[in-house]
Structures are given as structure tokens and as C-alpha cells.
Design an enzyme around this catalytic site. Sequence first.
Site, PDB file in Angstrom:
ATOM      1  N   CYS A   1       0.824  -1.228   0.000  1.00 18.98           N
ATOM      2  CA  CYS A   1       0.000   0.000   0.000  1.00 18.98           C
ATOM      3  C   CYS A   1       0.851   1.268   0.000  1.00 18.98           C
ATOM      4  O   CYS A   1       0.377   2.342  -0.350  1.00 18.98           O
ATOM      5  CB  CYS A   1      -0.914   0.014   1.207  1.00 18.98           C
ATOM      6  SG  CYS A   1      -1.938  -1.444   1.266  1.00 18.98           S
TER       7      CYS A   1
ATOM      8  N   HIS B   1      -3.969   6.859   1.932  1.00 16.63           N
ATOM      9  CA  HIS B   1      -4.210   5.561   1.299  1.00 16.63           C
ATOM     10  C   HIS B   1      -5.579   5.057   1.744  1.00 16.63           C
ATOM     11  O   HIS B   1      -5.938   5.160   2.921  1.00 16.63           O
ATOM     12  CB  HIS B   1      -3.109   4.579   1.718  1.00 16.63           C
ATOM     13  CG  HIS B   1      -3.497   3.162   1.485  1.00 16.63           C
ATOM     14  ND1 HIS B   1      -3.883   2.709   0.251  1.00 16.63           N
ATOM     15  CD2 HIS B   1      -3.612   2.102   2.343  1.00 16.63           C
ATOM     16  CE1 HIS B   1      -4.204   1.425   0.347  1.00 16.63           C
ATOM     17  NE2 HIS B   1      -4.043   1.041   1.602  1.00 16.63           N
TER      18      HIS B   1
ATOM     19  N   ASN C   1     -10.145  -1.029  -1.431  1.00 21.50           N
ATOM     20  CA  ASN C   1      -8.714  -0.786  -1.239  1.00 21.50           C
ATOM     21  C   ASN C   1      -7.961  -1.297  -2.472  1.00 21.50           C
ATOM     22  O   ASN C   1      -7.917  -2.508  -2.710  1.00 21.50           O
ATOM     23  CB  ASN C   1      -8.272  -1.524   0.038  1.00 21.50           C
ATOM     24  CG  ASN C   1      -6.796  -1.343   0.344  1.00 21.50           C
ATOM     25  OD1 ASN C   1      -6.028  -0.840  -0.489  1.00 21.50           O
ATOM     26  ND2 ASN C   1      -6.386  -1.762   1.525  1.00 21.50           N
TER      27      ASN C   1
HETATM   28  O1  UT7 Z   1      -4.252  -1.462   3.100  1.00 27.18           O
HETATM   29  C1  UT7 Z   1      -3.418  -2.097   4.016  1.00 27.18           C
HETATM   30  C2  UT7 Z   1      -3.786  -1.808   5.394  1.00 27.18           C
HETATM   31  N1  UT7 Z   1      -5.029  -2.462   5.722  1.00 27.18           N
HETATM   32  C3  UT7 Z   1      -5.745  -1.987   6.709  1.00 27.18           C
HETATM   33  O2  UT7 Z   1      -5.380  -0.988   7.268  1.00 27.18           O
HETATM   34  C4  UT7 Z   1      -6.972  -2.760   7.170  1.00 27.18           C
HETATM   35  C5  UT7 Z   1      -7.057  -2.702   8.662  1.00 27.18           C
HETATM   36  N2  UT7 Z   1      -8.116  -3.474   9.260  1.00 27.18           N
HETATM   37  C6  UT7 Z   1      -9.437  -3.211   9.089  1.00 27.18           C
HETATM   38  O3  UT7 Z   1      -9.785  -2.342   8.319  1.00 27.18           O
HETATM   39  C7  UT7 Z   1     -10.443  -3.952   9.931  1.00 27.18           C
HETATM   40  O4  UT7 Z   1      -9.783  -4.705  10.912  1.00 27.18           O
HETATM   41  C8  UT7 Z   1     -11.380  -4.884   9.110  1.00 27.18           C
HETATM   42  C9  UT7 Z   1     -12.333  -4.070   8.256  1.00 27.18           C
HETATM   43  C10 UT7 Z   1     -10.582  -5.823   8.251  1.00 27.18           C
HETATM   44  C11 UT7 Z   1     -12.227  -5.727  10.085  1.00 27.18           C
HETATM   45  O5  UT7 Z   1     -12.967  -4.894  10.930  1.00 27.18           O
HETATM   46  P1  UT7 Z   1     -13.007  -5.170  12.506  1.00 27.18           P
HETATM   47  O6  UT7 Z   1     -13.934  -4.179  13.063  1.00 27.18           O
HETATM   48  O7  UT7 Z   1     -11.598  -5.181  13.005  1.00 27.18           O
HETATM   49  O8  UT7 Z   1     -13.667  -6.590  12.577  1.00 27.18           O
HETATM   50  P2  UT7 Z   1     -13.054  -7.948  13.156  1.00 27.18           P
HETATM   51  O9  UT7 Z   1     -11.958  -8.449  12.302  1.00 27.18           O
HETATM   52  O10 UT7 Z   1     -12.808  -7.800  14.616  1.00 27.18           O
HETATM   53  O11 UT7 Z   1     -14.305  -8.893  13.011  1.00 27.18           O
HETATM   54  C12 UT7 Z   1     -15.498  -8.694  13.763  1.00 27.18           C
HETATM   55  C13 UT7 Z   1     -16.453  -9.792  13.382  1.00 27.18           C
HETATM   56  C14 UT7 Z   1     -15.835 -11.188  13.489  1.00 27.18           C
HETATM   57  O12 UT7 Z   1     -16.822 -12.060  13.953  1.00 27.18           O
HETATM   58  P3  UT7 Z   1     -16.880 -12.483  15.507  1.00 27.18           P
HETATM   59  O13 UT7 Z   1     -15.557 -13.170  15.768  1.00 27.18           O
HETATM   60  O14 UT7 Z   1     -17.036 -11.214  16.268  1.00 27.18           O
HETATM   61  O15 UT7 Z   1     -18.042 -13.381  15.561  1.00 27.18           O
HETATM   62  C15 UT7 Z   1     -15.508 -11.523  12.050  1.00 27.18           C
HETATM   63  O16 UT7 Z   1     -15.504 -12.914  11.806  1.00 27.18           O
HETATM   64  O17 UT7 Z   1     -16.857  -9.634  12.025  1.00 27.18           O
HETATM   65  C16 UT7 Z   1     -16.652 -10.863  11.318  1.00 27.18           C
HETATM   66  N3  UT7 Z   1     -16.367 -10.554   9.925  1.00 27.18           N
HETATM   67  C17 UT7 Z   1     -17.326 -10.355   9.012  1.00 27.18           C
HETATM   68  N4  UT7 Z   1     -18.668 -10.388   9.120  1.00 27.18           N
HETATM   69  C18 UT7 Z   1     -19.376 -10.143   8.020  1.00 27.18           C
HETATM   70  C19 UT7 Z   1     -15.154 -10.403   9.320  1.00 27.18           C
HETATM   71  N5  UT7 Z   1     -15.341 -10.114   8.024  1.00 27.18           N
HETATM   72  C20 UT7 Z   1     -16.674 -10.082   7.805  1.00 27.18           C
HETATM   73  C21 UT7 Z   1     -17.467  -9.840   6.671  1.00 27.18           C
HETATM   74  N6  UT7 Z   1     -18.798  -9.867   6.828  1.00 27.18           N
HETATM   75  N7  UT7 Z   1     -16.944  -9.545   5.473  1.00 27.18           N
END
Ligand code: UT7
Length: 331
Positions: free
Chosen positions: A113, A258, A288
Site C-alpha cells: 500500500c 491511502h 482498497n
Molecule cells: O491497506 C493495508 C492496510 N489495511 C488496513 O489498514 C486494514 C485494517 N483493518 C481493518 O480495516 C479492519 O480490521 C477490518 C475491516 C478488516 C475488520 O474490521 P473489525 O472491526 O476489526 O472486525 P473484526 O476483524 O474484529 O471482526 C469482527 C467480526 C468477526 O466475527 P466475531 O468473531 O465477532 O463473531 C468476524 O468474523 O466480524 C466478522 N467478519 C465479518 N462479518 C461479516 C469479518 N469479516 C466479515 C465480513 N462480513 N466480510
Amino acid sequence: MPRTEFISTGFYVPERVVRNEEFTQWMDTSDEWIRTRTGITERRWVADGQTGSDLAYQASQLALERAGMKAADLDCIIYCTLSPDYFFPGTGVFLQRQLGVPEIPCLDVRNQCTGFLYGLSIADAWIRTGQYKRILLVGSEVHSTGMDLTTRGRDLSVLFGDGAGVAILGPTTDEKRGVLSTHIYADGRYAELLFSESPASAHNPRISHADLDAGKQYAHMQGKEVFKHASTRMPQSVKLALESNGLTPQDIKLLIPHQANLRISEMVQKLLGLRDDQLYNNIQRYGNTTAGSIPIALDECVQAGRLQRGDLLVLAAFGSGFTWGSAAVRW
Ligand code: UT7
């Protein structure tokens, strides 16, 4: 010593629009989850056989036209991507071949990125020292051919999109304009937190049937950790870009972060105390696009007339590696 100016910009995204709702046919997800957690509503995916260098070629043609230049006027290509068309050779040569400019050097930059900012830093050094005078700087990605479209891969597959953005850079002797500074960083202690493990020369064979069954051909991310680092490193990089030029957040005409997650951009905005009009986001429409995200957003801003001569533009990125950085530019 001259400074580096942006002569022109261009971007191209594939025609196929994939809206959040489409993912619900493949995996357990929802439009609501994707929008509220990331800001994304849709992204673009390539057609079968369409490559990253194809996207870059379209964007380059546009930038050349706007600059009133022919491809033959270029003397160097810097191609930034984390999704090269092939393992080797680098993708720059495939773009060079399409542009019909044999022999000019093609450098591939692999800084995810932050790729476009690493590329800008190199281009700026080459232009200031007179090594090259017309550099085509490319950020281009194809993510859609490497996505786990099952519930197992939902955390990553909904985030990424395909697209290319480019800039043509050259020297200016106008002391009030051009690239003021670039700052680039990396910290390999976190390499595996956002990671594409296979295929890789680190394994023999580079990928096995068992790896494929386990989904190792797909990238993996520890999202929360990456989020935490991104939302501290990006504002820190912007501050550094400002401080090293004796500037403050109030001086910024436009900050292009980004596009990793709208919530990260909002955090950057809040920490820097920026007004809405000082920041640009388009993740809603493209997801992204990693190395493509900054040049795509930049071209949209340029075409919308959001940058006038002399305006202060700041670019900031964070991504896998970890890598991060910023650039300050007098437009
Ligand atoms: O470009 C390079 C740099 N990249 C970034 O900076 C990305 C950084 N990270 C993020 O943007 C976020 O961490 C995400 C958008 C990837 C995830 O958001 P989050 O609020 O951190 O969610 P999480 O990973 O803690 O997941 C929360 C819940 C989980 O379920 P449980 O364990 O709470 O039951 C995941 O399994 O959401 C679930 N989950 C989804 N649910 C529906 C993960 N992906 C999805 C999905 N749809 N697509």
C-alpha cells in the site's frame, strides 16, 4: 537542483462493478457489515484475462494525452504493485512493451500500500539529480483473481478492488512548486500480519495441493492489529511531512490518505484536526486498491479541480510489511 513536479495524472478501473450485495451469494456477509466497518459500497474487478499492466496501460495513455506527450518521451517507468502479473519478470516490462518504448528502464517496486510513495521517493531523487527527466510512476493492482470468496476469506475479500493510477513526473525550476519531501519507513517485525504466504520460493514446492486445500494461496491479515498500526502511523507520517517543511495541518489544501478503511481515514482526520474539505476519500467506490489507491484518488481530485497551482498536497500511506510514509507536494 530542480524539484519534481507532477506533469499529469491518469487512472483506469475495470468496467465490472461489484456491489457489496453480490458477496452475499458467496459468503456469510452483508452490505451493512461492509459499509459500517469499512465505508465500501462497491469495487471494480477485472474481466477474464485483463491484467494489472493492461489497467496501467489505459491509465498511462490518459496521462500521456493530458501531458501532450508521446510514450517515446518517457525515459523511465517505475511500476508499484503487490499483485504482479507474474512472479517474474517484473510487471513494468509488460507495460513498457504495450507502450512501445523498448530499452527505457523499468523498476518494479514491491512495497504494497505504500508502493506509490516509495516509487515517488525514488523518482524524486532521480529527477532532482538529473538521472531521468520524464518518469512514468504507476500504482496498479489486480486483487480479484486472488480472493477467497467463501466465508473463510470474508475479512479480506470484501476489502480489495482492482485499479490503476499513474503520474508523469518531471523537473521544474519553479522554487515554489514540486515535491517538498518524502518520508518512507518499514518494520519487518510485523511482516506476517498482512501476508501472502504461497506460492513462494520459501517453500519447495512453491505451492502444494495441501496448501491449496488449506487456502494458503490467499492473503491473510490480522485486521485489528493492522488497523491499530495504520491509524497511528498515518497521522504520524503526515505530521512529519508538515514539520519537516515548517508547515501545520491548517496549511494543507488536500490530504490524500491511502484508502484502506474509511474509519482509518476518519481517525487520521480527527487526530490532525482537519476539515472535511481538506481530505479526500473514494474507498466507497473502489475499495482498497493498495498501490493504486493514492494515484487514483489524486487523479480524481485533479480532474475535479481540487488542486490549484501552489496548493499544499499531502499523501500518506500504510500497509503490509509493515511499510508507511508520506509526501508533501506544492502542486
Ligand atoms: O491497506 C493495508 C492496510 N489495511 C488496513 O489498514 C486494514 C485494517 N483493518 C481493518 O480495516 C479492519 O480490521 C477490518 C475491516 C478488516 C475488520 O474490521 P473489525 O472491526 O476489526 O472486525 P473484526 O476483524 O474484529 O471482526 C469482527 C467480526 C468477526 O466475527 P466475531 O468473531 O465477532 O463473531 C468476524 O468474523 O466480524 C466478522 N467478519 C465479518 N462479518 C461479516 C469479518 N469479516 C466479515 C465480513 N462480513 N466480510
